[in-house]
Write a protein that holds these residues in place. Sequence first.
Motif, PDB file in Angstrom:
ATOM      1  N   UNK A 192       0.846  -1.186   0.000  1.00 35.66           N
ATOM      2  CA  UNK A 192       0.000   0.000   0.000  1.00 35.66           C
ATOM      3  C   UNK A 192       0.882   1.237   0.000  1.00 35.66           C
ATOM      4  N   UNK A 193       0.532   2.193  -0.829  1.00 35.85           N
ATOM      5  CA  UNK A 193       1.269   3.444  -0.905  1.00 35.85           C
ATOM      6  C   UNK A 193       0.533   4.507  -0.099  1.00 35.85           C
ATOM      7  N   UNK A 194       1.246   5.131   0.815  1.00 36.04           N
ATOM      8  CA  UNK A 194       0.672   6.204   1.613  1.00 36.04           C
ATOM      9  C   UNK A 194       1.584   7.412   1.593  1.00 36.04           C
ATOM     10  N   UNK A 195       1.709   8.062   2.730  1.00 37.32           N
ATOM     11  CA  UNK A 195       2.595   9.216   2.867  1.00 37.32           C
ATOM     12  C   UNK A 195       3.493   9.001   4.072  1.00 37.32           C
ATOM     13  N   UNK A 364       1.112   2.756  11.697  1.00 35.66           N
ATOM     14  CA  UNK A 364       0.455   2.849  10.399  1.00 35.66           C
ATOM     15  C   UNK A 364      -0.928   3.444  10.602  1.00 35.66           C
ATOM     16  N   UNK A 365      -1.261   4.483   9.825  1.00 36.46           N
ATOM     17  CA  UNK A 365      -2.527   5.192   9.992  1.00 36.46           C
ATOM     18  C   UNK A 365      -3.292   5.244   8.680  1.00 36.46           C
ATOM     19  N   UNK A 366      -4.608   5.128   8.770  1.00 34.04           N
ATOM     20  CA  UNK A 366      -5.435   5.288   7.578  1.00 34.04           C
ATOM     21  C   UNK A 366      -5.552   6.755   7.186  1.00 34.04           C
ATOM     22  N   UNK A 367      -5.476   7.634   8.160  1.00 34.49           N
ATOM     23  CA  UNK A 367      -5.711   9.052   7.892  1.00 34.49           C
ATOM     24  C   UNK A 367      -4.534   9.874   8.392  1.00 34.49           C
ATOM     25  N   UNK A 388      -2.140   7.917   5.652  1.00 39.05           N
ATOM     26  CA  UNK A 388      -2.966   7.994   4.444  1.00 39.05           C
ATOM     27  C   UNK A 388      -3.016   6.648   3.720  1.00 39.05           C
ATOM     28  N   UNK A 389      -3.126   5.567   4.489  1.00 39.13           N
ATOM     29  CA  UNK A 389      -3.193   4.217   3.929  1.00 39.13           C
ATOM     30  C   UNK A 389      -4.661   3.792   3.905  1.00 39.13           C
ATOM     31  N   UNK A 407      10.630   5.587   5.002  1.00 38.10           N
ATOM     32  CA  UNK A 407      11.500   6.238   4.023  1.00 38.10           C
ATOM     33  C   UNK A 407      10.759   6.517   2.731  1.00 38.10           C
ATOM     34  N   UNK A 408       9.924   5.571   2.314  1.00 35.39           N
ATOM     35  CA  UNK A 408       9.229   5.697   1.031  1.00 35.39           C
ATOM     36  C   UNK A 408       7.739   6.005   1.192  1.00 35.39           C
ATOM     37  N   UNK A 409       7.214   5.913   2.422  1.00 37.93           N
ATOM     38  CA  UNK A 409       5.784   6.121   2.616  1.00 37.93           C
ATOM     39  C   UNK A 409       4.961   4.938   2.158  1.00 37.93           C
ATOM     40  N   UNK A 410       5.484   3.725   2.335  1.00 36.17           N
ATOM     41  CA  UNK A 410       4.786   2.510   1.915  1.00 36.17           C
ATOM     42  C   UNK A 410       4.673   1.544   3.086  1.00 36.17           C
TER      43      UNK A 410
END
Length: 759
Positions: A192-195, A364-367, A388-389, A407-410
């Motif tokens: 999953x890609x997030x921020x 890890x956060x959804x928002x 943002x996942x 590092x990558x937001x993943x």
Amino acid sequence: MMPAGGAMTRGPRILLRQIREALGGAGAGATPAQDRLNMVVRIIARSMVAEVCSIYLRRGSGELELFATEGLNPDAVHNTRLRPGEGLVGEVARMAQPISLSDAPSHPSFSYRPETGEDPYHAFLGAPLLRGGRAIGVLVVQNRTERRYDEEEVEDIQTIAMVLSETVSSGELLALDELRDVELAPHRPERLKGQKFSDGLAFGHVVLHEAPLPPEKLLSEDPAMEEARLKLALATLKTGLDVMLDKGQGLAGPSFEVLETYRMFADDRGWNRSLEEAVRNGLTAEAAVDRVRNEHRARFAQARDPYIRERLHDFEDLANRLLRVLAGDKPGERELPDDAILVARNLGPADLLEYPRDKLKGLLLEEGSAASHAAIVARALQIPCVGRLMGLRDRLSEGDMVIADGETGETYLRPRPDMLEAVQSRMAVREQRQAEFAQLRDVPAVTLDGQRITVLTNAGLAVDLENMAETGAEGIGLFRTEFQFMVSDELPRLNAQTALYKLVLDAAGDKPVTFRTLDIGGDKVLPYLEAEREENPALGRRAIRLGLDRPSLLRMQLRALLAAGAGRELRVMFPMIATVDEFRAARELVDIECAWAKRRGRALPALLRVGAMVECPSLLWHLDALLPLTDFVSIGTNDLFQYMYAADRTNPLVSDRYDPLSPPTLRALQSIQKACADTGTPVSICGELAGRPLEAFALIVLGFTRLSAPAGGVGPVKRMILSADLSAARRGMANLLNLSTGSVRNEIESLARKLNVAV
């Protein structure tokens, strides 16, 4: 024919107990799996006076397979598979809600399978087996006679389906090795890609912030007692919301509208009735809340309308509040694995701080956003955090292995062994790099051409004081005093504030500490302070505006700061100054408090310096009036840039539409630096920009010599400074400020690489 009310003349609680008793030690494998399932459908059919009872489970392919039946052709078991969405069973799974029909064959979704022998049956009632908002299977009862199942029967089968889904998923009904290809929960590796909210890498086992209910806490022995517990919890919940809304005690959420929505949902008759019926049918109060939450999650997840999906969040938050009222426990009381990766929709700073630091490896956060309080605390604790996942929680189960890549937001869910090996290799490289940073801890930050740069750290928590010594920061350039207020259930008293500020000064020793006065309002709302509804809180009564409107609040904080700083240097900074008059008014309160202390013979700081934060664009054209009044200024780039670009930095839809390394922002910073240099006013930068090596490189090239970075950024920024030649870099930077592009990031990075700067 099923008589009205006949489905549960003895109640689902008794039926579920019968299932448990019939299975006995089935989970240990004493009876073959198929025999156990056959026993279950026979008991349900007999109790519900149904001629057919069938259980379908979802395979990894998404197909729904007939796993057991009473009444249909037994040869169809494990041979009948329905594609996703096929037939009435597929429709129940797709919609994630019950379907009741008096004449199933006439329904357009009916799919005829001759091998099942279901031709004679007309009445159909199906309910999804929900887990984590996903349908992992379907429970069906059928009768020959055309009839409509009543509401009580629908409620009953939902209760049975809920308990079945939990017992199947836990391995209590079927051993997990017998369900290898059954998709009880997502089991395939996913990315999953997030921020990226907080830098770092971690892997470990999932801990859900909203912990799932264990199977042994699903069924009640005393429905009357559970109903009383539920009613008391609902009353407590509603009373608490009423206090916040009606008695002016402030807000406990990001906006007044959300709280109003909570209160409206708390009174929703359908929600309350669903909870009460679930309890009367034999569930515990907690299981009833969990069941209704699962049903809402599954139903709302089908909606494409963002507004409707947002209502799901409101219902979930309300359910979580109710569960906390019922349980009365705290996250810190939970048993965690030693490699816990916390998963949540969103978190407040108090929630995060309740978890044990030694076991919490990632978040890890959804928002949320990189500027959220949870992200700031995660950076202070040096915990990797990705946000943002979307849809994260429904893709995970408690205990799943997961990678948090800050590092990558993943994030990688249930990663393959080769992925884990790759992450371990990267972590080893990071550890080696951290060891290099540790060697630089006591090395002065001096550029290759002899420019001395002061590298400070941002703080706000007790753990930040430890980080200051570990990183070699030369002091605290920004101490966020609001964290003490945000993690407290009531307004911190004068003595508590004084004790904290004294602790910080004692820990810093002879190193400087700059205290920012209370910066609340906007997205930082305190539940114990009265707050009015604002259409745009980020531009509303926040920070110094609130302090000047509530002078007693600000004066108490200033009194605590002066007491803590007695006999030594004290640096106080006011946030979000937009006009020179605001700074004059704030400084006047300092003078009033100093005079108050003198009249009572109390010691004052040996040296008192009062400064302002430059984060409102209005000051860019009034620095000539402001700077002579201040002892120093600090630039808050986070807010300055969001106001320059009219882009809320907490809103992911717009926060990434501008680049801090752009000609407008760099010109603005250059103009502030020049004005400060011309007047001899010390200036520092305390925004997140100062903690990223490439951005910090641009700042020192512009002439800034004081940077305050998050703890994790001190080492990388110091290494960058030691490798930089500013005289050469300034020649290369000169032309970049006049470019017409929206970003000069690539050009600055090319310049740094050309000069061998470690960015």
